[in-house]
Structure formats: C-alpha cells, structure tokens
Scaffold this active site. Structure first.
Site, PDB file in Angstrom:
ATOM      1  N   GLY A 190       0.755  -1.119  -0.123  1.00 44.44           N
ATOM      2  CA  GLY A 190      -0.095   0.045  -0.115  1.00 44.44           C
ATOM      3  C   GLY A 190       0.860   1.168   0.046  1.00 44.44           C
ATOM      4  N   SER A 191       0.528   2.348   0.355  1.00 44.33           N
ATOM      5  CA  SER A 191       0.913   3.476   0.327  1.00 44.33           C
ATOM      6  C   SER A 191       1.744   3.762   1.548  1.00 44.33           C
ATOM      7  CB  SER A 191      -0.233   4.805   0.634  1.00 44.33           C
ATOM      8  OG  SER A 191      -0.600   4.723   1.468  1.00 44.33           O
ATOM      9  N   ALA A 193       1.620   6.200   3.646  1.00 45.53           N
ATOM     10  CA  ALA A 193       0.781   6.553   4.787  1.00 45.53           C
ATOM     11  C   ALA A 193       0.157   5.264   5.587  1.00 45.53           C
ATOM     12  CB  ALA A 193      -0.067   7.681   4.375  1.00 45.53           C
ATOM     13  N   THR A 194      -0.395   4.382   4.551  1.00 51.96           N
ATOM     14  CA  THR A 194      -1.049   3.156   5.019  1.00 51.96           C
ATOM     15  C   THR A 194      -0.036   2.372   5.810  1.00 51.96           C
ATOM     16  OG1 THR A 194      -2.781   3.223   3.434  1.00 51.96           O
ATOM     17  CG2 THR A 194      -2.445   1.293   4.633  1.00 51.96           C
ATOM     18  N   GLY A 195       1.267   2.432   5.455  1.00 50.03           N
ATOM     19  CA  GLY A 195       2.281   1.686   5.962  1.00 50.03           C
ATOM     20  C   GLY A 195       2.779   1.967   7.411  1.00 50.03           C
ATOM     21  N   GLU A 212       5.376  -3.369   1.793  1.00 54.11           N
ATOM     22  CA  GLU A 212       5.769  -3.049   0.180  1.00 54.11           C
ATOM     23  C   GLU A 212       5.028  -2.049  -0.043  1.00 54.11           C
ATOM     24  OE1 GLU A 212       4.446  -5.173  -3.740  1.00 54.11           O
ATOM     25  OE2 GLU A 212       5.371  -6.693  -2.521  1.00 54.11           O
TER      26      GLU A 212
END
Length: 479
Positions: A190-191, A193-195, A212
């Site tokens: 994901g992005s 920010a999501t990470g 990733e």
C-alpha cells in the site's frame, strides 16, 4: 466471523499443516494452478478493474501469478530444507556439537492486499505463506474480493482445509481488527501513509511486518541509449495499468547528449496515450504539488482539470529538484523530466529522494551497469522498466519510505519462516564441567585464545594448552 475467531481457527489448522511435508503442500499448488489455467479468461474476469481488458489482466496478473506458483513447485522444497551447519566452521571447544537450521513456519500470516494488482500481488503472498507451512488470512482490496475468492476456491477444490486460506470482507475496519488481534506476520502492500498506520498498530502486539510501499521511481537515459525504443519503453511502463503501478517511472533524468533525440520521441509517444483515471483523493493531493512546482519554474503542455475524472499524461519540465512532487507517492499520470550533463548528477538526486523502491537505466550495458550500482533502491532494471519485476525468481522490496522486507522469489518465501536452530552435543569430553580454580581457567582460556587467534604464537599456545588440559599439568605461560 470475528477476527479473533478467524485467527484461532487458522492457528488450529496450521499446527497440522506445519507437519505436512513441503512436497505434499506443493501438490495443492500444482493442482490449483492447473485448474486455474484451464479457464484463464474466466479467472481474469474475476478482477474488477473497469479500465482493463481481459488481455491486460491475463498479462499483468494471471500469467505472473501462475509463473510464481510454478516456480515454487520447482524450487521451494530445496529452499525450505533443513540444513546442517558446516563442521569446518565449528569452534574447537564445540567439538561433538551438531547444529541444524530449519526454516520453520511462523503461524498465521495476514495479507493486506492492494487495489492496483489485487490478484497477482496478494495471490503470490498467500501462496508463499501456505507453501512455507503457514495459514493465511487475506483482506482483499475494496471491490476485489472475487479474484481472491477464485484463487482460494481452486485450493479448496484441490483439498486444502478451508481454515488454512481464509478471505475476509474488504473493509478497513476488518483490517484494523485483524492487525490488533495479533497475527504472526503482516504483509502490507500500500501507500507509505497506510504503512505507517499499520506499523503503529502492529507495534502494540510486536507483530513483525513486511511493508511493500509505494515509490516515486527514477528513470535515467544515458548518452548512447536508443531514443525511440527507450521512449516507447518508458511510455509503456508509465501508462501500464493506467499508471497505477508503484514502480512506474515518475522522475526522468536525461543526459544532454541524447536529449534532443529522446524528448521529442517521448512526447510523441505520450501524446498517443488515452487519458487515465485519477480519483478525487489523488486530484486533491496533486493540485498543490503542481502549483508549487509551477511556482518554481515547472511547465507542462496540457491542462490538468481538477474536476475531471481522467487526465492526459502530464510531462513536467524544469521542476525544482526539491519540489514536493518528487517526494510524494501518487498513482497519477505525471512524469517529471530533467536534463543533466552527466549521470552522477542524476544518481545523486535520485538517492536523495525519500522513496527507494525501483529505478530503470537505459543505455550501453557497461555504463548502465555502473549507474545501476550507484542507485540506492530495491530493484533496478537495465534497458527495461516494470515488466522485468514480474520475474518469479527475484525478490521485490524497497528501502526508506518504500518499506522494508521482501516478497516473491526465494527470499520472499523465507520471509515467511523463522530459523529454528537445534544444537545436539554428542561429545563426552566436556572440560567446562571440571572443577578448576579461576586461575587455571584463566590460563587455559588464554592459551586457547592464543592458539586460535594469535598467529605466530599458536604453536607455543598449543603446547601449553595440551599440557594443561590433556596431561593435567600446570599451564606454562609462553614467553
């Protein structure tokens, strides 16, 4: 089913699965691959991305997934073999000790799937988790449950117990509950920010993760590159999957000697591309980035309509090197171009970027290899972009804000295990159990250190050690 109950069911099934030999686990993979390959168009049709044709999905998701499955069938058993530590490296004082290292399964792996390649990326991760002896729970991307349900269905028809491969709904709330419930590993694609959000939640249960995350990838075009073919390759990679590809080229450096031939060829290729979808959230993020770049002298030849749901490719020229556009992960048809005098300037600027997922280099192979070595990223392709990263033999992962850990390849398989070590001491001679004075122990150990590591003093140290340990005489310190 509540996340805690899902985890309990998966853990219960995984205990038995871990005892199944790898060769038997791979039989499920083979049977599932054959079943899916018998109806490839129908399988591709389960992916819901509206902007894609069946041919696109077959090329970008179905074929790479099946190739990855076949790679595991051929290579996983050897990679997951228990190995014995080399006796030639065994310390002298551990004579008689054998050591084995087993890649053991972690338990339950949670896969949080992305929306851009909802079948290929999550599918490879799920299959690798199963082959390694884990149970897997997959949280699909919004609107993309059907393709992973088809993959799971093929495994269940092959006889895999259903608790080993579970599929949840596609909501963010479900993902949050599963992370909080404490699986044994989390794979997120994901992005950035999501990470960060997932990492914060995973820290509460000390759950290890593979991140990733997105990129803002660089392409470098060297003097001597074929300008027409390079322009075609970059245009293809840029537009692949409607530019919703984390390793699509976003920032382009061109050496001055090839710029006059390359830039018109690239502009011609980009002009042939159809407008690409840009969702409202991405449009809102992109507008201030473009405004800031324009304030710094950047220009582009087509209009970006903030209200339109699609956009033609934007080739941005002369954006400042410190523009926020170069440090932001976006799924948008935006490509920034800069002419440089020589490639060291390009690699220096590329390595300053916060993202470090992939890069591509175009030009004579010898020179391109030097450039590739200078780039501080996870994946570099030479005279190609994007396509080569579907190679099932190689791992995929980035650095810095593009994440950590890898998926795919043998390294991705081993990410889903931990090294379980067994030490077996069969020696009867155990001098450490004898009652010696501290002074005698000091002399014996000092002689041992000299014997093993003191170069020219080794022979005298050996005599002293044998005198003390074997003949049980007082240690004589070497001169």
């Amino acid at each position: 089913m509540e996340p805690a109950l899902l985890l309990d069911a998966a853990r219960s099934a995984q205990r038995d699965w871990a005892t199944v030999p790898v060769t038997e686990r791979l039989q499920f993979v083979r049977h599932a691959r054959h079943a899916l390959a018998r109806a490839p168009v129908e399988f591709a049709g389960t992916v819901a991305r509206a902007e894609r044709s069946a041919a696109d999905t077959l090329a970008m998701e179905v074929l790479p997934l099946l190739e990855a499955m076949r790679f595991l069938e051929r290579r996983a058993a050897r990679a997951l073999r228990t190995r014995r530590a080399d006796r030639s490296d065994r310390p002298l004082w551990l004579r008689g000790v054998t050591a084995t290292i087993e890649p053991a399964p972690l338990g339950v792996v949670l896969v949080i799937a992305p929306g851009n390649y909802p079948l290929f990326i999550a599918g490879v991760q799920a299959v690798q988790a199963l082959v390694a002896g884990n149970a897997v729970i997959v949280k699909p991307a919004p609107g993309e449950r059907a393709c992973l349900a088809a993959l799971r269905g093929a495994f269940l028809l092959a006889g895999l117990p259903d608790a080993l491969f579970q599929l949840t709904d596609d909501s963010v709330e479900t993902a949050s509950k599963l992370v909080a419930a404490g699986p044994d590993k989390i794979l997120l694609t994901g992005s950035s920010a999501t990470g960060r959000n997932v990492l914060r939640a995973a820290a509460e249960t000390l759950t290890p993760t593979v991140m990733e995350l997105s990129g803002n990838d660089v392409s470098i075009v060297l003097n001597g590159a074929n300008p027409v073919r390079t322009a075609a390759t970059i245009s293809f990679a840029f537009a692949l999957n409607a530019s919703h590809t984390c390793i699509a080229p976003r920032r382009l450096f061109v050496e001055r000697g090839v710029a006059d031939a390359f830039i018109p060829a690239l502009e011609e290729r980009l002009a042939e591309l159809a407008p690409m979808p840009v969702d409202a959230r991405t449009r809102a993020r992109l507008m201030p980035l473009l405004s800031a770049a324009a304030s710094g002298g950047a220009t582009w030849s087509v209009n970006f309509d903030t209200r339109a749901e699609t956009s033609p490719p934007l080739l941005i020229k002369n954006a400042p090197d410190d523009a926020a556009l170069h440090a932001t992960d976006l799924f948008a048809p935006v490509l920034s171009l800069r002419v440089v005098d020589a490639w060291p300037e390009a690699t220096h600027l590329a390595n300053l970027q916060p993202h470090a997922l992939g890069a591509s280099v175009f030009g004579p192979r010898g020179e391109a290899a030097k450039v590739a070595a200078a780039l501080d990223v996870g994946v570099v392709t030479i005279n190609d972009a994007v396509v080569a990263t579907a190679d099932p033999r190689v791992p995929f992962g980035g650095k810095r804000q593009s994440g950590f850990g890898v998926t795919r390849g043998i390294e991705g398989l081993l990410e889903l295990t931990y090294p379980k070590v067994t030490l077996d001491n069969r020696a009867s001679f155990r001098p450490q159990l004898k009652r010696n004075s501290k002074r005698d122990e000091e002399k014996i150990l000092a002689s041992l250190v000299r014997l093993l590591h003191a170069g020219e003093h080794r022979r005298r140290s050996l005599r002293a050690l044998l005198s003390a340990v074997v003949r049980k005489k007082k240690v004589v310190e070497p001169d």
